[in-house]
Design a protein around this motif. Structure first.
Motif, PDB file in Angstrom:
ATOM      1  N   LEU A 314       0.687  -1.373  -0.107  1.00  0.00           N
ATOM      2  CA  LEU A 314      -0.021  -0.008   0.017  1.00  0.00           C
ATOM      3  C   LEU A 314       0.771   1.270  -0.128  1.00  0.00           C
ATOM      4  O   LEU A 314       0.745   2.204  -0.738  1.00  0.00           O
ATOM      5  CB  LEU A 314      -0.932   0.078   1.196  1.00  0.00           C
ATOM      6  CG  LEU A 314      -1.998  -1.075   1.211  1.00  0.00           C
ATOM      7  CD1 LEU A 314      -2.963  -1.097   2.349  1.00  0.00           C
ATOM      8  CD2 LEU A 314      -2.912  -1.092   0.031  1.00  0.00           C
ATOM      9  N   TYR A 315       2.012   1.091   0.906  1.00  0.00           N
ATOM     10  CA  TYR A 315       2.746   2.430   0.792  1.00  0.00           C
ATOM     11  C   TYR A 315       3.373   2.584  -0.445  1.00  0.00           C
ATOM     12  O   TYR A 315       3.524   3.749  -0.716  1.00  0.00           O
ATOM     13  CB  TYR A 315       4.155   1.905   1.835  1.00  0.00           C
ATOM     14  CG  TYR A 315       4.629   3.295   2.427  1.00  0.00           C
ATOM     15  CD1 TYR A 315       5.333   4.186   1.758  1.00  0.00           C
ATOM     16  CD2 TYR A 315       4.520   3.497   3.949  1.00  0.00           C
ATOM     17  CE1 TYR A 315       5.876   5.304   2.428  1.00  0.00           C
ATOM     18  CE2 TYR A 315       5.108   4.611   4.667  1.00  0.00           C
ATOM     19  CZ  TYR A 315       5.630   5.403   3.883  1.00  0.00           C
ATOM     20  OH  TYR A 315       6.360   6.575   4.432  1.00  0.00           O
ATOM     21  N   SER A 316       3.998   1.607  -1.187  1.00  0.00           N
ATOM     22  CA  SER A 316       4.470   1.780  -2.678  1.00  0.00           C
ATOM     23  C   SER A 316       3.450   2.332  -3.495  1.00  0.00           C
ATOM     24  O   SER A 316       3.671   3.461  -4.372  1.00  0.00           O
ATOM     25  CB  SER A 316       4.784   0.586  -2.973  1.00  0.00           C
ATOM     26  OG  SER A 316       5.228   0.595  -4.098  1.00  0.00           O
ATOM     27  N   LYS A 317       2.126   1.900  -3.363  1.00  0.00           N
ATOM     28  CA  LYS A 317       1.045   2.242  -4.458  1.00  0.00           C
ATOM     29  C   LYS A 317       0.778   3.921  -4.152  1.00  0.00           C
ATOM     30  O   LYS A 317       0.603   4.543  -4.963  1.00  0.00           O
ATOM     31  CB  LYS A 317      -0.149   1.625  -4.218  1.00  0.00           C
ATOM     32  CG  LYS A 317       0.036   0.222  -4.763  1.00  0.00           C
ATOM     33  CD  LYS A 317      -1.436  -0.445  -4.609  1.00  0.00           C
ATOM     34  CE  LYS A 317      -1.469  -1.809  -5.263  1.00  0.00           C
ATOM     35  NZ  LYS A 317      -2.603  -2.654  -5.035  1.00  0.00           N
ATOM     36  N   ILE A 318       0.866   4.133  -2.817  1.00  0.00           N
ATOM     37  CA  ILE A 318       0.409   5.659  -2.509  1.00  0.00           C
ATOM     38  C   ILE A 318       1.811   6.486  -2.909  1.00  0.00           C
ATOM     39  O   ILE A 318       1.636   7.623  -3.536  1.00  0.00           O
ATOM     40  CB  ILE A 318       0.372   5.827  -1.169  1.00  0.00           C
ATOM     41  CG1 ILE A 318      -0.753   5.015  -0.693  1.00  0.00           C
ATOM     42  CG2 ILE A 318       0.399   7.338  -0.421  1.00  0.00           C
ATOM     43  CD1 ILE A 318      -0.989   4.852   0.949  1.00  0.00           C
ATOM     44  N   ALA A 319       2.811   6.013  -2.803  1.00  0.00           N
ATOM     45  CA  ALA A 319       3.849   6.564  -3.359  1.00  0.00           C
ATOM     46  C   ALA A 319       4.060   6.855  -4.647  1.00  0.00           C
ATOM     47  O   ALA A 319       4.249   8.300  -5.145  1.00  0.00           O
ATOM     48  CB  ALA A 319       5.423   6.117  -2.703  1.00  0.00           C
ATOM     49  N   ASN A 320       3.805   5.948  -5.417  1.00  0.00           N
ATOM     50  CA  ASN A 320       3.758   6.022  -6.812  1.00  0.00           C
ATOM     51  C   ASN A 320       2.494   7.119  -7.388  1.00  0.00           C
ATOM     52  O   ASN A 320       2.967   7.719  -8.438  1.00  0.00           O
ATOM     53  CB  ASN A 320       3.461   4.520  -7.557  1.00  0.00           C
ATOM     54  CG  ASN A 320       4.685   3.713  -7.234  1.00  0.00           C
ATOM     55  OD1 ASN A 320       5.753   4.178  -7.422  1.00  0.00           O
ATOM     56  ND2 ASN A 320       4.499   2.422  -7.562  1.00  0.00           N
ATOM     57  N   ASN A 321       1.530   7.182  -6.715  1.00  0.00           N
ATOM     58  CA  ASN A 321       0.298   8.022  -7.098  1.00  0.00           C
ATOM     59  C   ASN A 321       1.026   9.348  -6.776  1.00  0.00           C
ATOM     60  O   ASN A 321       0.367  10.309  -7.268  1.00  0.00           O
ATOM     61  CB  ASN A 321      -0.724   7.593  -6.266  1.00  0.00           C
ATOM     62  CG  ASN A 321      -1.501   6.538  -6.914  1.00  0.00           C
ATOM     63  OD1 ASN A 321      -1.378   5.973  -8.028  1.00  0.00           O
ATOM     64  ND2 ASN A 321      -2.320   5.782  -6.167  1.00  0.00           N
ATOM     65  N   VAL A 322       1.482   9.745  -5.540  1.00  0.00           N
ATOM     66  CA  VAL A 322       2.043  10.951  -5.138  1.00  0.00           C
ATOM     67  C   VAL A 322       3.120  11.542  -6.307  1.00  0.00           C
ATOM     68  O   VAL A 322       2.784  12.704  -6.881  1.00  0.00           O
ATOM     69  CB  VAL A 322       2.734  10.827  -3.913  1.00  0.00           C
ATOM     70  CG1 VAL A 322       3.545  12.182  -3.654  1.00  0.00           C
ATOM     71  CG2 VAL A 322       1.640  10.831  -2.757  1.00  0.00           C
ATOM     72  N   ALA A 323       4.025  10.659  -6.777  1.00  0.00           N
ATOM     73  CA  ALA A 323       4.770  10.778  -7.992  1.00  0.00           C
ATOM     74  C   ALA A 323       4.213  11.259  -9.371  1.00  0.00           C
ATOM     75  O   ALA A 323       4.403  12.229  -9.919  1.00  0.00           O
ATOM     76  CB  ALA A 323       5.986   9.695  -7.973  1.00  0.00           C
ATOM     77  N   ALA A 324       2.762  10.572  -9.350  1.00  0.00           N
ATOM     78  CA  ALA A 324       2.194  10.877 -10.559  1.00  0.00           C
ATOM     79  C   ALA A 324       1.182  12.056 -10.334  1.00  0.00           C
ATOM     80  O   ALA A 324       0.295  12.012 -11.206  1.00  0.00           O
ATOM     81  CB  ALA A 324       1.558   9.522 -11.079  1.00  0.00           C
ATOM     82  N   ASP A 325       1.235  12.957  -9.003  1.00  0.00           N
ATOM     83  CA  ASP A 325       0.324  14.022  -8.945  1.00  0.00           C
ATOM     84  C   ASP A 325      -0.761  13.336  -9.147  1.00  0.00           C
ATOM     85  O   ASP A 325      -2.078  14.192  -9.496  1.00  0.00           O
ATOM     86  CB  ASP A 325       0.645  14.959 -10.012  1.00  0.00           C
ATOM     87  CG  ASP A 325       2.091  15.749  -9.945  1.00  0.00           C
ATOM     88  OD1 ASP A 325       2.516  15.701  -8.535  1.00  0.00           O
ATOM     89  OD2 ASP A 325       2.718  16.230 -10.770  1.00  0.00           O
ATOM     90  N   LYS A 326      -1.276  12.346  -8.357  1.00  0.00           N
ATOM     91  CA  LYS A 326      -2.748  12.141  -8.403  1.00  0.00           C
ATOM     92  C   LYS A 326      -3.652  12.650  -7.107  1.00  0.00           C
ATOM     93  O   LYS A 326      -4.965  12.635  -7.446  1.00  0.00           O
ATOM     94  CB  LYS A 326      -2.908  10.542  -8.064  1.00  0.00           C
ATOM     95  CG  LYS A 326      -2.756   9.551  -9.761  1.00  0.00           C
ATOM     96  CD  LYS A 326      -2.919   8.310  -9.589  1.00  0.00           C
ATOM     97  CE  LYS A 326      -2.685   7.707 -10.939  1.00  0.00           C
ATOM     98  NZ  LYS A 326      -3.056   6.197 -10.991  1.00  0.00           N
ATOM     99  N   TYR A 327      -2.804  13.035  -6.153  1.00  0.00           N
ATOM    100  CA  TYR A 327      -3.667  13.462  -5.100  1.00  0.00           C
ATOM    101  C   TYR A 327      -3.485  14.899  -5.048  1.00  0.00           C
ATOM    102  O   TYR A 327      -2.634  15.691  -5.362  1.00  0.00           O
ATOM    103  CB  TYR A 327      -3.090  12.865  -3.859  1.00  0.00           C
ATOM    104  CG  TYR A 327      -3.162  11.245  -3.765  1.00  0.00           C
ATOM    105  CD1 TYR A 327      -4.125  10.725  -4.118  1.00  0.00           C
ATOM    106  CD2 TYR A 327      -1.778  10.758  -3.790  1.00  0.00           C
ATOM    107  CE1 TYR A 327      -4.092   9.357  -4.181  1.00  0.00           C
ATOM    108  CE2 TYR A 327      -1.927   9.441  -3.484  1.00  0.00           C
ATOM    109  CZ  TYR A 327      -3.056   8.743  -3.772  1.00  0.00           C
ATOM    110  OH  TYR A 327      -3.132   7.219  -3.797  1.00  0.00           O
TER     111      TYR A 327
END
Length: 588
Positions: A314-327
């Motif tokens: 989960l941590y990895s998925k959230i980090a990847n989404n942060v990097a992709a400017d999803k949030y």
């Protein structure tokens, strides 16, 4: 099948559920004006008589407690309950269901659980967003009152129902259920309200003439995703309750093996006045639910208890989404995961006390506590005496269906499900053929009626053996005996052999030995015990959590965790007016 309001009227009889125990109770509509009008209480305070909820010991002299417990157990075993999703206050039944069985009697289906579709997950997210404005604008005293009332309902009206649901669905004996689903759960709700009061009163301590500085503790801008475990009903309550108390709304994915007690908890919160949409209950496939939740731009926090592997994913998925400017914002990540918890016995220790503490720490609730004792270090000089006493006590452990009338007083029950049983039984079979391992006592297992694993002590000759680093989450304890002169060296091994850092204990009368262990094991355990077992943290007394691979160490049971679910805004109000844009130095 029992149904609630949307499908059929739930009939309450002496053999059915207590009034409104599993039916939705909603507060009436609240006007916009009422929500926006903040009560003018001056520094309202939580009731001052705050103490930990007393734990009833269920000795056999207390027949009334046993009679009420048996009656509650019967309510849940007479018929199979059908558990819906709860989204925006509405109960939704789905054609796809999974059973929740009694792990001590897996032929007994306690409930059929509706499984959320992808559309349901999105609806839960939308409902959380829709409820956010009115919930966050509600005075904190009103939010706190809901949780305080729920705590009192559990202490009185629903005490035995909470015990029965947790015992049946999660395989706890009555005492373990009492300290979890009643005492600790109540403590979380009450102490969190006190911590919120204290947090809101923390304000800037410095100002200048003509200025008023103040801090506002805003809830997070989006919604919180709570992923809760099977092993503690109280942890589920805290994972949803702490963020909600601070004005957040929650999407809740309960463990499939704890839905019965968790659904009862939600209904109690509703009876206490929880508005629709504040907490949305969506049992379902964990991967599918999570992927949809984490993809939403308004996802603002993960509140998690579970396995280290799942948390890392989960941590990895959230980090990847942060990097992709999803949030919209950087999501908060709060997690408590596994442990490989230790007891270090010094030659000066009280052997009887260390033995009894180790038996309890390793085998209460079948070793299915995050803090359960899993590795034991005993000096060679006292090993024979320690072993003989340990084996004698383990031989006296009663094992049975802890929710059945004939074995309600059993010390141990089943492990939670078939996957856990297979993992543990495979480890025991491996131990039988490993030349570096010796089974001292236990090793048997049986799943013919329930998922039962014997309490097992395994001795290893290798201080780096994987049995001293791998988390089993069951009643398997591995012991290593060390030369008395190697006390400090074994401390270094304890610190380095595993990646976890949750709980650990030193047993010694020698104060210098205690001092050495406390200093050298500073990062080996987030909860460190001196002459006490590694389990049993009490809300408000021992703040709970570990670091390293054991989690983010945000300390459940303290006010620290509440700060993770607020976003502080500082406000400066100026009472003076200036008459020039220049500073004195500009005229020099």
């Amino acid at each position: 099948m029992l149904r609630s309001s949307a499908r059929a009227t739930l009939r309450i009889t002496s053999r059915a559920l207590t009034t409104r125990a599993l039916t939705s109770v909603r507060v009436g509509p609240v006007s916009r004006l009422a929500v926006r009008s903040v009560s003018q209480f001056a520094h309202a305070k939580i009731p001052p008589n705050l103490t930990n909820e007393p734990v009833r010991d269920f000795s056999f002299k207390d027949q009334k407690d046993w009679d009420l417990l048996r009656a509650s157990i019967t309510k849940f075993t007479d018929e199979t309950l059908e558990i819906p999703l709860v989204i925006g206050g509405k109960k939704l039944y789905r054609s796809k269901t999974i059973p929740q069985v009694n792990p001590a009697k897996h032929s007994q289906v306690l409930a059929t659980i509706s499984q959320a579709t992808n559309e349901d997950v999105q609806s839960a997210i939308d409902a959380a967003k829709a409820a956010k404005a009115s919930w966050s604008a509600m005075p904190w005293t009103d939010r706190a009152a809901i949780f305080l009332k729920a705590a009192d309902l559990i202490s009185t009206k629903y005490r035995y129902d909470m015990l029965a649901a947790t015992m049946l669905g999660q395989g706890k004996n009555v005492y373990q259920a009492e300290i979890d689903a009643v005492a600790e759960l109540i403590d979380f709700f009450k102490y969190n309200a006190k911590y919120a009061e204290e947090l809101y009163q923390q304000q800037p301590i410095s100002t200048t003439a003509g200025v008023w500085n103040r801090a506002e503790y805003r809830p997070l801008e989006g919604f919180v995703y709570a992923v809760t475990p099977f092993n503690f009903t109280a942890i589920a309550a805290n994972l949803i309750g702490a963020p909600a108390l601070m004005g957040n709304t929650v999407v809740w994915k309960p463990s499939a093996t704890a839905v019965l007690s968790n659904y009862l908890l939600l209904n109690i919160l509703e009876e206490a006045g929880l508005p629709a949409g504040v907490i949305n209950f969506i049992p379902g496939n964990p991967v599918e639910v999570t992927d949809i939740v984490l993809a939403d731009k308004d996802f603002s926090a993960l509140h998690f208890t579970g396995s280290t592997a799942v948390f890392k994913n989960l941590y990895s998925k959230i980090a990847n989404n942060v990097a992709a400017d999803k949030y919209r914002d950087y999501p908060r990540i709060v997690g408590e995961t596994g442990g490989k918890n230790f007891h270090l016995i010094h030659p000066s220790a009280s052997i009887d006390h260390a033995v009894l503490s180790s038996v309890r720490g390793a085998y209460e609730y079948q070793g299915q506590k995050c803090s359960a004792l899993s590795r034991l270090y005993v000096p060679e000089s006292i090993w024979e005496e320690f072993k003989n006493k340990f084996v004698a006590h383990v031989g006296d452990i009663s094992i049975g269906n802890t929710s059945a009338p004939e074995s309600l007083n059993s010390f141990m029950g089943p492990v939670i499900h078939e996957a856990s049983y297979k993992k543990l039984s495979n480890a025991l079979e491996e131990a039988q053929s490993d030349p570096e391992l010796e089974i001292i006592i236990g090793g048997a297992h049986d799943n013919s009626n329930g998922f039962f694993i014997q309490p097992t002590l395994i001795k290893t000759t290798n201080p780096n053996h994987k049995f001293l680093s791998t988390e089993f989450f069951g009643p398997i304890l591995t012991v290593y005996t060390y030369p008395d002169t190697e006390f400090e060296n074994i401390i270094e091994s304890i610190d380095s052999v595993t990646s976890y850092g949750l709980t650990g204990s030193i047993f010694a009368r020698d104060r210098q030995a205690i001092r050495i262990a406390e200093e050298k094991l500073r990062y080996a355990a987030g909860n460190f015990y001196i002459n006490d077992k590694s389990t049993g943290a009490v809300v408000g007394q021992q703040w709970f959590g570990g670091a390293r691979a054991s989690g983010t160490n945000d300390k459940a049971g303290s006010g620290n965790i509440l700060s993770r679910f607020v976003s502080v805004r500082n406000i400066k109000e100026n009472f003076y007016e200036i008459n020039d844009f220049k500073y004195p130095s500009n005229y020099h």
